[in-house]
Motif scaffolding. Structure first.
Motif, short mmCIF file in Angstrom:
data_model
loop_
_atom_site.label_atom_id
_atom_site.label_comp_id
_atom_site.label_asym_id
_atom_site.label_seq_id
_atom_site.Cartn_x
_atom_site.Cartn_y
_atom_site.Cartn_z
N LEU A 169 2.58 10.61 3.33
CA LEU A 169 1.49 11.38 2.73
C LEU A 169 1.60 12.85 3.16
N TYR B 119 -4.35 14.57 -4.12
CA TYR B 119 -2.98 15.07 -4.22
C TYR B 119 -2.90 16.01 -5.42
N GLU B 120 -2.49 17.23 -5.16
CA GLU B 120 -2.35 18.24 -6.22
C GLU B 120 -3.57 18.29 -7.12
N HIS C 263 1.68 6.74 -6.82
CA HIS C 263 0.67 7.74 -7.18
C HIS C 263 1.19 9.15 -6.98
N LEU C 264 2.03 9.34 -5.96
CA LEU C 264 2.56 10.67 -5.68
C LEU C 264 3.70 11.03 -6.63
N ALA D 96 -0.44 15.16 0.71
CA ALA D 96 -1.52 14.34 0.15
C ALA D 96 -2.54 14.09 1.26
N MET E 107 -7.59 9.29 -2.14
CA MET E 107 -6.54 10.23 -1.76
C MET E 107 -6.58 11.44 -2.69
N ILE F 240 -8.95 3.27 -0.78
CA ILE F 240 -8.61 4.52 -0.10
C ILE F 240 -8.64 5.63 -1.14
N TYR G 30 -7.07 10.12 -6.31
CA TYR G 30 -6.56 8.80 -6.64
C TYR G 30 -7.27 7.77 -5.77
N THR G 31 -7.46 6.59 -6.33
CA THR G 31 -8.06 5.50 -5.57
C THR G 31 -7.05 4.37 -5.48
N VAL G 32 -6.80 3.93 -4.25
CA VAL G 32 -5.77 2.92 -4.03
C VAL G 32 -6.40 1.71 -3.34
N LEU H 163 0.84 -1.20 0.00
CA LEU H 163 0.00 0.00 0.00
C LEU H 163 0.88 1.25 0.00
N ILE I 34 -6.00 12.07 2.78
CA ILE I 34 -6.92 10.94 2.65
C ILE I 34 -8.33 11.51 2.80
N SER J 30 2.17 1.72 -3.38
CA SER J 30 1.14 2.32 -4.25
C SER J 30 1.04 3.81 -4.04
N PHE J 31 1.06 4.22 -2.78
CA PHE J 31 0.97 5.66 -2.49
C PHE J 31 2.12 6.42 -3.14
#
Lengths: 165, 151
Positions: free
Chosen positions: B66, B94-95, A79-80, B71, B92, B90, B99-101, A72, B73, A75-76
């Motif tokens: 995060l 960001y900018e 994405h960042l 970022a 999220m 989840i 996003y879906t995680v 996880l 949640i 993944s974060f």
């Protein structure tokens, strides 16, 4: 923290994760790191059972049906748009190790504190190098022995009656 | 449709040697039990008690990353239940992008509690989850089982 910190040797020595050993008598695992290019130079770190299995899963490149905690985190950071450059074991206090992860995004480096187990788990998943500072390596010779003794002591205290040997 | 859920508690399940996170919806009509492992339960429990451990635990570390990039949640959703396994997502920010995680519910809940993000469950999950199962399980509980969270 300490006044001596400026004089500490912060040179980085690269290590690889060699194996995760079960400490059957306790609920802990030993992550054995070996110095890159010098496999006989080992560096053990005690971690919890869950942390040990997270590292083992990453070593075996096991794909789990559902993402585990460090998958996880991976993944974060994907994405960042962040890249994990390196993880460093930076300090040891009372046999407890501290680590820092170095993240980079758009040319800017940021650091985040972590437990070594989380740092190593993540490093293995994103294939980034693991370092230990020369200072920690210098201090481990004595602190390691203390750790061993402390662990052995607590182990023997708790499980004397059920131990076979 | 999704319903917002509140965490009502954490119980030890002595039969499966696992922990149960109890989520309840706002109308208090639906209960969603989610079985989690010991370390996941520990992480959720630390967040519930608002305890700051000496070193960051995995979900604190997750949140630090995060936070380092600002970022946020937005929410977490328990989305599916298949063969007794729950799945979560989840959301999220960001900018200016969302996003879906994919995640396990235990990670999603542990993170949501640390970020003060709402927890939702899809109606499908609430419908699928056989509440009889929990009731049966609760009936089988002996009074002495309740003390075990302390250990």
């Amino acid at each position: 923290m300490s006044d001596a910190s400026s004089s500490l040797n912060h040179d980085l020595i690269e290590f690889k994760v060699d194996r995760v050993v079960d400490e059957t008598a306790t609920d802990t695992r030993i992550v054995v790191l070996t110095r890159a290019g010098s496999p006989t130079d080992t560096f053990p770190i005690w971690v919890g059972a869950a942390e040990g299995s997270a590292i083992k899963l990453a070593m075996d490149t096991m794909v789990t049906p559902r993402p585990m905690s460090h998958d996880l985190i991976k993944s974060f950071i994907e994405h960042l748009g962040v890249v994990l450059r390196r993880v460093v074991i930076t300090d040891v206090k009372s046999s407890t190790y501290y680590a820092t992860v170095y993240l980079e995004s758009k040319g800017v480096e940021r650091t985040v504190d972590a437990r070594p187990s989380d740092a190593i788990s993540l490093a293995l998943r994103v294939h980034c190098p693991i370092y230990i500072t020369q200072d920690v390596l210098t201090r481990r010779s004595s602190s390691n022995l203390d750790a061993w003794l402390a662990k052995m002591e607590s182990k023997n205290l708790g499980t004397q009656e059920v131990q076979e040997t | 449709m999704i319903a917002q859920m509140h965490l009502k508690g954490l119980m030890f399940d002595p039969y499966n040697n696992a922990y149960i996170v109890i989520l309840r919806d706002e109308d208090r009509s639906d209960i969603l039990p989610i079985w989690v492992g010991k370390s996941e339960a520990g992480s959720i429990s630390l967040a519930l008690e608002n305890v700051a451990p000496p070193r960051p635990m995995t979900h604190d570390f997750m949140k630090s990353i995060l936070d380092a990039y600002d970022a946020k949640i937005i929410s977490v959703v328990i989305t599916d239940l298949s063969e007794n396994t729950y799945f979560a997502k989840i959301h999220m920010m960001y900018e200016d992008s969302e996003y879906t995680v994919d995640s396990r519910p235990s990670d999603a809940i542990a993170l949501a509690l640390r970020c003060n993000a709402p927890i939702f469950a899809s109606e499908t999950v609430i419908r699928k989850q056989n509440s009889e199962e929990l009731e049966q399980w609760l009936e089988n509980l002996k009074p002495e089982d309740f003390g075990k969270l302390d250990s």
